[in-house]
Structures are given as C-alpha cells and as structure tokens.
Design a protein around this motif. Structure first.
Motif, PDB file in Angstrom:
ATOM      1  N   LEU A 165     153.880  51.212  48.269  1.00  0.00           N
ATOM      2  CA  LEU A 165     152.776  51.942  48.241  1.00  0.00           C
ATOM      3  C   LEU A 165     153.115  52.819  46.380  1.00  0.00           C
ATOM      4  O   LEU A 165     152.115  53.356  46.134  1.00  0.00           O
ATOM      5  CB  LEU A 165     152.976  53.524  48.907  1.00  0.00           C
ATOM      6  CG  LEU A 165     152.267  52.885  50.310  1.00  0.00           C
ATOM      7  CD1 LEU A 165     153.239  52.152  51.147  1.00  0.00           C
ATOM      8  CD2 LEU A 165     152.931  54.545  51.597  1.00  0.00           C
ATOM      9  N   VAL A 166     154.240  52.886  46.497  1.00  0.00           N
ATOM     10  CA  VAL A 166     153.927  53.181  44.468  1.00  0.00           C
ATOM     11  C   VAL A 166     154.641  52.298  43.840  1.00  0.00           C
ATOM     12  O   VAL A 166     155.895  51.526  44.439  1.00  0.00           O
ATOM     13  CB  VAL A 166     154.547  54.452  44.957  1.00  0.00           C
ATOM     14  CG1 VAL A 166     155.182  55.010  43.628  1.00  0.00           C
ATOM     15  CG2 VAL A 166     154.186  55.811  45.139  1.00  0.00           C
ATOM     16  N   ARG A 167     154.365  52.133  42.634  1.00  0.00           N
ATOM     17  CA  ARG A 167     155.250  51.338  41.920  1.00  0.00           C
ATOM     18  C   ARG A 167     155.985  51.840  40.493  1.00  0.00           C
ATOM     19  O   ARG A 167     157.649  51.312  40.713  1.00  0.00           O
ATOM     20  CB  ARG A 167     154.399  50.875  40.393  1.00  0.00           C
ATOM     21  CG  ARG A 167     153.073  49.772  41.358  1.00  0.00           C
ATOM     22  CD  ARG A 167     152.023  48.689  39.681  1.00  0.00           C
ATOM     23  NE  ARG A 167     153.220  47.929  39.025  1.00  0.00           N
ATOM     24  CZ  ARG A 167     152.458  47.709  37.770  1.00  0.00           C
ATOM     25  NH1 ARG A 167     151.616  47.950  37.720  1.00  0.00           N
ATOM     26  NH2 ARG A 167     153.291  47.156  37.196  1.00  0.00           N
ATOM     27  N   TYR A 168     155.621  53.323  40.283  1.00  0.00           N
ATOM     28  CA  TYR A 168     156.985  53.732  39.704  1.00  0.00           C
ATOM     29  C   TYR A 168     156.293  55.559  40.101  1.00  0.00           C
ATOM     30  O   TYR A 168     155.806  55.700  40.364  1.00  0.00           O
ATOM     31  CB  TYR A 168     156.454  53.479  38.022  1.00  0.00           C
ATOM     32  CG  TYR A 168     156.774  52.336  37.450  1.00  0.00           C
ATOM     33  CD1 TYR A 168     158.020  51.995  37.677  1.00  0.00           C
ATOM     34  CD2 TYR A 168     155.471  51.330  37.242  1.00  0.00           C
ATOM     35  CE1 TYR A 168     158.080  50.439  37.151  1.00  0.00           C
ATOM     36  CE2 TYR A 168     155.819  50.582  37.248  1.00  0.00           C
ATOM     37  CZ  TYR A 168     157.072  49.886  36.682  1.00  0.00           C
ATOM     38  OH  TYR A 168     157.339  48.550  36.319  1.00  0.00           O
ATOM     39  N   VAL A 169     157.993  55.998  39.847  1.00  0.00           N
ATOM     40  CA  VAL A 169     158.299  57.416  40.042  1.00  0.00           C
ATOM     41  C   VAL A 169     158.502  57.766  38.596  1.00  0.00           C
ATOM     42  O   VAL A 169     158.615  57.628  37.724  1.00  0.00           O
ATOM     43  CB  VAL A 169     159.725  57.745  41.054  1.00  0.00           C
ATOM     44  CG1 VAL A 169     160.044  58.499  41.176  1.00  0.00           C
ATOM     45  CG2 VAL A 169     159.158  56.610  41.851  1.00  0.00           C
ATOM     46  N   ALA A 170     157.955  59.282  38.939  1.00  0.00           N
ATOM     47  CA  ALA A 170     157.711  60.371  38.310  1.00  0.00           C
ATOM     48  C   ALA A 170     158.366  61.905  38.586  1.00  0.00           C
ATOM     49  O   ALA A 170     158.328  61.619  39.478  1.00  0.00           O
ATOM     50  CB  ALA A 170     156.587  60.099  37.331  1.00  0.00           C
ATOM     51  N   VAL A 171     158.410  63.140  37.501  1.00  0.00           N
ATOM     52  CA  VAL A 171     158.235  63.983  37.898  1.00  0.00           C
ATOM     53  C   VAL A 171     157.854  64.704  37.331  1.00  0.00           C
ATOM     54  O   VAL A 171     157.388  64.615  36.235  1.00  0.00           O
ATOM     55  CB  VAL A 171     159.916  64.164  37.718  1.00  0.00           C
ATOM     56  CG1 VAL A 171     160.603  64.464  38.662  1.00  0.00           C
ATOM     57  CG2 VAL A 171     160.892  64.265  36.613  1.00  0.00           C
ATOM     58  N   SER A 172     157.070  66.465  37.520  1.00  0.00           N
ATOM     59  CA  SER A 172     156.367  66.914  37.010  1.00  0.00           C
ATOM     60  C   SER A 172     157.179  68.621  36.763  1.00  0.00           C
ATOM     61  O   SER A 172     157.174  68.925  38.265  1.00  0.00           O
ATOM     62  CB  SER A 172     154.569  66.923  37.262  1.00  0.00           C
ATOM     63  OG  SER A 172     154.119  68.047  37.068  1.00  0.00           O
ATOM     64  N   ASN A 173     156.477  69.064  35.732  1.00  0.00           N
ATOM     65  CA  ASN A 173     157.477  70.515  36.065  1.00  0.00           C
ATOM     66  C   ASN A 173     158.641  71.077  36.424  1.00  0.00           C
ATOM     67  O   ASN A 173     159.198  71.981  36.959  1.00  0.00           O
ATOM     68  CB  ASN A 173     156.213  71.247  37.173  1.00  0.00           C
ATOM     69  CG  ASN A 173     155.500  71.137  36.201  1.00  0.00           C
ATOM     70  OD1 ASN A 173     154.687  72.039  35.307  1.00  0.00           O
ATOM     71  ND2 ASN A 173     154.147  70.599  37.273  1.00  0.00           N
ATOM     72  N   TYR A 174     159.291  69.868  36.563  1.00  0.00           N
ATOM     73  CA  TYR A 174     160.631  70.319  36.334  1.00  0.00           C
ATOM     74  C   TYR A 174     161.830  70.511  35.482  1.00  0.00           C
ATOM     75  O   TYR A 174     161.560  70.302  34.501  1.00  0.00           O
ATOM     76  CB  TYR A 174     161.367  68.879  37.111  1.00  0.00           C
ATOM     77  CG  TYR A 174     161.543  68.147  38.274  1.00  0.00           C
ATOM     78  CD1 TYR A 174     162.460  68.069  39.693  1.00  0.00           C
ATOM     79  CD2 TYR A 174     159.358  68.063  38.884  1.00  0.00           C
ATOM     80  CE1 TYR A 174     162.478  67.896  40.872  1.00  0.00           C
ATOM     81  CE2 TYR A 174     159.366  68.522  40.481  1.00  0.00           C
ATOM     82  CZ  TYR A 174     160.970  67.734  41.939  1.00  0.00           C
ATOM     83  OH  TYR A 174     160.673  67.471  42.991  1.00  0.00           O
ATOM     84  N   THR A 175     162.461  71.250  35.783  1.00  0.00           N
ATOM     85  CA  THR A 175     163.342  71.918  34.498  1.00  0.00           C
ATOM     86  C   THR A 175     164.333  70.098  34.682  1.00  0.00           C
ATOM     87  O   THR A 175     164.944  69.928  35.581  1.00  0.00           O
ATOM     88  CB  THR A 175     164.865  72.358  35.116  1.00  0.00           C
ATOM     89  OG1 THR A 175     165.743  72.170  36.862  1.00  0.00           O
ATOM     90  CG2 THR A 175     163.958  73.700  35.772  1.00  0.00           C
ATOM     91  N   ALA A 176     165.505  70.222  33.351  1.00  0.00           N
ATOM     92  CA  ALA A 176     166.246  69.525  32.695  1.00  0.00           C
ATOM     93  C   ALA A 176     167.695  69.382  34.118  1.00  0.00           C
ATOM     94  O   ALA A 176     167.973  68.165  34.029  1.00  0.00           O
ATOM     95  CB  ALA A 176     167.240  69.700  31.446  1.00  0.00           C
TER      96      ALA A 176
END
Length: 314
Positions: free
Chosen positions: A144-155
């Motif tokens: 369903l998804v090719r690649y994962v990513a994050v948004s507005n996450y702290t380091a």
C-alpha cells in the motif's frame, strides 16, 4: 533531478503543496496549477488526508480527491505523490488499525494503487511508537506504501522510530518534513539536520515561504481585516525581517529571479534538503516556484542570506 533519502524516488527538487486544493484553489484552479507544475518539469506533489478539513463545509480529503481527479484525467508519468496520516477527522492518531484504514481511504481518493511516500503527520503520544512503526511496516510489506516518512517529529522521537525499525527489520523513514525556512531555522539546523544526515534521510520542508512572507508581498505589520495567513506573514515584517527581504531581492536581481524563487533556492541548498514544499493558489505563481529548482546561488550568496536571516529568526 534528485532522490529522496535512500529511496529510488527521483524528483525535481521542488514539491508542490496540495494544502490549497479545495481551500483557496477550486477545482479548475487546482487543475491549472497542477498542469502548469507538471508541464514545467515538476513531479512531486505533497498533500495530506486532513486537507482541508478546517474549511467550513469540508470534511477532509478534499485535496486528495482533487489530485486524484487530476491524475485520472491527465495520466501523467513519473509523478511522486506524498500524503500523510493522523489528522483526518475520521482517522485521528497513529494506531495500526487507523493507519491502515486511513491509507486505504487515501488510496481511494487519489485513485492510485500505492502511496509513494507516506508520512506520520504528527506524533501521537497516546499510541506506543512500536505499534505505529509496525503499522507503517505492514503497509509497506502489503504494497500500500512504497516509503515511510515522518512530519513534525522531534529529533529524539525520530531516533526512537529508527531504533525500533532497525530492531524489527522494518523500513526506515527516508524523509522528514519540518517547518523550515529563512525565518525559522534554528531548531531544525541544530536538531533535525544532524539526525537526517546520520540516517540518510532527506528534508522536505513545509512553510518554505513562511506563509507568503518570503515572497516579499508583506512589507507591513498591519494586516487588519485580511486572512489569518496574511496576518501570520505580516507579523514577520519586523525591521530584521524586512532587511532579509531586501537581501533576497538584491541576490535575486543578480540572477533575474524573484524574491520567492531566491528564498526557495536558498532552502534547497541547505544540507539534506531534497525539495522545499511551496503551494500556489494561482497558476501565475507556479513559474517562480519552478524557477527555484534550477537557480544555483553562489556560496557567498548563500552565506550572505544566512547571515542576514539570523536576526529575523522567529
């Protein structure tokens, strides 16, 4: 063209923001903007399932729906679509079941089989991170998804996500989407960029033009009676902010480029940045955005803009 992190996603180094579609851009305007962007070589579109639930009469998913209709109508080649999960009124949070239901709903609205880049839109402190990481991994393994990513996450939370993914053999995030521009740099450069460099992630910054301030349109702090977006941009019209706009104009003039183009080119040149996100609610705005993908500022110009921007940090 450039690649996003460790992925095989080849993109023009500019992402067209879909937040305006179904909000300040109606269907015809959205199609015209997308047509102009693609005709100019753009192939990276950013949206979210929540866009634009905040508009009276909307329920969320309007942007994805318009993009899906455009994709079905135009059948463009090599387009990379990124969307996000956690903020849609019907799919809040990052529980595994919710992630899957939201992804399936996004796929249906977009009319595609696989989401190229799927972001966790905002961190969800109420859901164990292990569950979220596993939920995203399942979406990848199921196609369903090719690649994962994050948004507005702290380091720190990005580091936790990566540790969990490495321990479980799950796909690591290939991108992070932070609030990053010439007037909002400090925390990103000191915290997010080092994590991205360590793990081979790309930055795909939003608010790349600071809600329009970095177009040079707002030279007064008085935005009474205008939109919330304009009010936010006008607040940046401090003496330091206006000195930055003057510097952008000076550098841009040397290249025959607009203030907006120059601001985006500066951001594109920063470490780990793959593609700034910028939106257009009018088709005539697209050319300046696209021009940023090929504008090469000199090292001295980049350093000058960085120095002038320091007092303008908000």
């Amino acid at each position: 063209m450039t690649r996003i992190g460790r992925s095989d996603l080849d993109i023009l180094p500019l992402s067209l923001g879909g937040n305006v579609f179904g909000w300040t851009a109606d269907r015809d305007t959205s199609f015209a903007v997308l047509d102009s962007f693609h005709a100019g070589g753009g192939n990276f579109i950013d949206t979210a399932d929540a866009y634009s639930a905040w508009v009276p009469g909307n329920s969320g998913g309007e942007s994805e729906t318009l993009i899906g209709e455009w994709l079905a109508s135009r059948k463009p080649e090599n387009v990379v679509v990124a969307t996000k999960v956690s903020q849609h009124p019907e799919f809040r949070g990052l529980g595994a079941k919710n992630i899957r239901a939201a992804a399936e709903a996004s796929l249906k609205r977009l009319g595609i089989d696989t989401i190229d880049l799927y972001y966790a839109h905002f961190d969800d402190a109420e859901t164990p991170l292990e569950e979220t990481v596993a939920g995203f991994a399942d979406l990848v393994s199921d196609g369903l998804v090719r690649y994962v990513a994050v948004s507005n996450y702290t380091a720190a939370r990005i580091g936790e996500w990566i540790s969990l993914a490495e321990a479980s053999g799950a796909d690591l995030p290939v991108a992070v989407q932070p609030h990053y521009n010439l007037v909002h740099r400090t925390d990103v450069e000191s915290e997010i960029v080092p994590v991205a460099e360590r793990y081979g992630m790309s930055l795909v910054p939003y608010y790349a033009l600071a809600s329009g301030f970095l177009t040079g349109k707002y030279r007064s702090s008085d935005a009474t009676g205008t939109s919330p977006r304009a009010e936010g941009a006008a607040k940046l019209a401090t003496p330091a902010g206006l000195a930055l706009i003057d510097a952008l104009k000076e550098v841009g003039d040397a290249h025959g480029a607009s203030i907006a183009t120059t601001a985006l080119a500066w951001l594109r040149a920063q470490p780990s940045v793959a593609a700034p996100i910028a939106s257009a609610s009018k088709v005539e705005q697209v050319a300046d955005l696209l021009a940023s993908a090929s504008l090469e500022l000199t090292a001295d110009e980049i350093a000058h803009l960085s120095a002038v921007s320091e007092p303008a940090q908000g």
